[in-house]
Design an enzyme around this catalytic site. Sequence first.
Site, PDB file in Angstrom:
ATOM      1  N   ASP A  93      65.074  56.769 -48.869  1.00 61.12           N
ATOM      2  CA  ASP A  93      64.765  55.147 -48.439  1.00 61.12           C
ATOM      3  C   ASP A  93      64.307  54.624 -49.211  1.00 61.12           C
ATOM      4  OD1 ASP A  93      62.926  53.111 -47.577  1.00 61.12           O
ATOM      5  OD2 ASP A  93      62.041  54.933 -46.006  1.00 61.12           O
ATOM      6  N   HIS A 248      80.653  30.210 -54.651  1.00 63.32           N
ATOM      7  CA  HIS A 248      82.317  30.584 -54.473  1.00 63.32           C
ATOM      8  C   HIS A 248      82.826  29.209 -55.030  1.00 63.32           C
ATOM      9  CE1 HIS A 248      82.098  34.454 -53.153  1.00 63.32           C
ATOM     10  NE2 HIS A 248      81.985  33.924 -51.669  1.00 63.32           N
TER      11      HIS A 248
END
Length: 511
Positions: A93, A248
């Site tokens: 976890d 991008h």
Amino acid sequence: MSRIKNPPPANIVIFGGKGDLAWRKLIPAFYNLYIGGFLPKNFAIYGVHYEKQDEKWYESYMLEGINTFSRSGKAKPKEWKAFAQNLYYFEGDFTADDTFRRLGETLDANDKKWRNRAVRLFYYSVSPKFIDDISIGLSKYDLAANVSLDRIVVEKPFGSDLQSAKDLNKLLLAKFKEKQIYRIDHYLGKETVQNLMAFRFANIFFESLWNHNYIEHVQITVAENIGVGSRGNYYETAGALRDMIQNHLFQLLCVTAMEPPVTTDAEEIRNKKVDVLKAVRPFNKDNIQSNAIRGQYGEGKVNGKTQQAYRKEKNVNPKSDVETYAALKLYIDNWRWQGVPFYLRTGKSLQKASSVIAIQFKQVPLCVFKPNAIPDRRPNQLIISIQPEMETTLVFQAKEPGVEMKIKPVEMDFTYHDNYDTAVPEAYETLLLDVLEGDAALFMRADQVEQAWKVVMPVIDNWAATTEKFPNYNAGSWGPKAADELIKADGFDWILLPEAKQPAIKKKTKK
Ligand code: BG6
């Protein structure tokens, strides 16, 4: 085969090791690096995830990912077996101390076994909400305390606006040094994007033309023909501007517009890129309406198949105002680019997948040929196709053979397909190897990410405060009418690969 001789051993930890990115991209990339001989002799990959899972199940799931997505096709049993011996499922976890304590023990044990302090690569392939917990865990147990060997890779989205990106940088920099942080943008790892650097800076002939004296305008298109698919949940919080333009397309803009670097050192390259973003003329309330266009797809046909409207996609609000298309016109206020418009556009569910950087040069100062000798006075164009075609095309005028003076545009092509037999690596392969080798040149520095957010913030704010009539383009089209009008108003058209747009041009005979 390694890029560096005798690379040091590596402990690779993927937080989110069972997630989609690990399955489709990261593990196939590590596998291809392994079979290419690029990984060190001693390495281990841990996929961290909170569920209890059987080790064998994890292996077979990852093998399925490789068999489905790897560029080298299905894994060969012998190679896979050897690779899989270094691949482990690590139940843990992200919010529990115990995860990091056990992880520390495991990594230390490897160092001891390998008699060498290994490079540690921690990949945050997780939802942004876990970045804090993982950073705290790593830091509490000193897992990434060796600044020169320990590296943190952070996936996009890096923040959702300027403030959240600043907060995220602050959080990471409170635990790690900037030198250790690799903010990934997979576009920078694409072969054709790297080649743009080679093209610009390893050749003499374009540099003298690469400025406002000779270039009329620049276009950067990243068109996708797919819709949002199963990513509605995420996409509803993002939209095309955040998902594609801020990262991008801005990376493509930076590589296209940057000044020549003095070396290929990470700091030098990143300084030159951030200079581009700093020079982008700020959007303001007077120019946003005309220079920033958004769209959202309605139902239509893409490649003959029906694509449902964005508002009908899974996990999307039926009244969603999120844009699936964005186009910007911007200027870079420096000496090189004064007065040259840059048009950027991206969208989902468009007619064709095509990412192209198009440079349109100015017309000759005087055309000495009669209009009927040169019916198509198209100016010179340099068209760099990033994907799916990987080619660079120079469009120029030439005389047709014959007794008459007839001039027509022709193309000169450089294609990967015709020139190389070598397989092209996936962007993630290049980038992951860079991280292992400690080369941050293709990764974003804190100031660059923040500067990119700064540029788009006025548009984000304006779009949040105003509405647009959506949907305003059909799936399978080239986007909203307003985006065509944006560029037409300046006397230009969107340029695609010549064969898509200009079938009349005869292609050079391939060798
Ligand atoms: C991702 C975006 O970063 O890039 C996606 O979140 C997009 O929405 C993808 O589809 C495009 O990447 P590529 O490499 O397929 O052009």
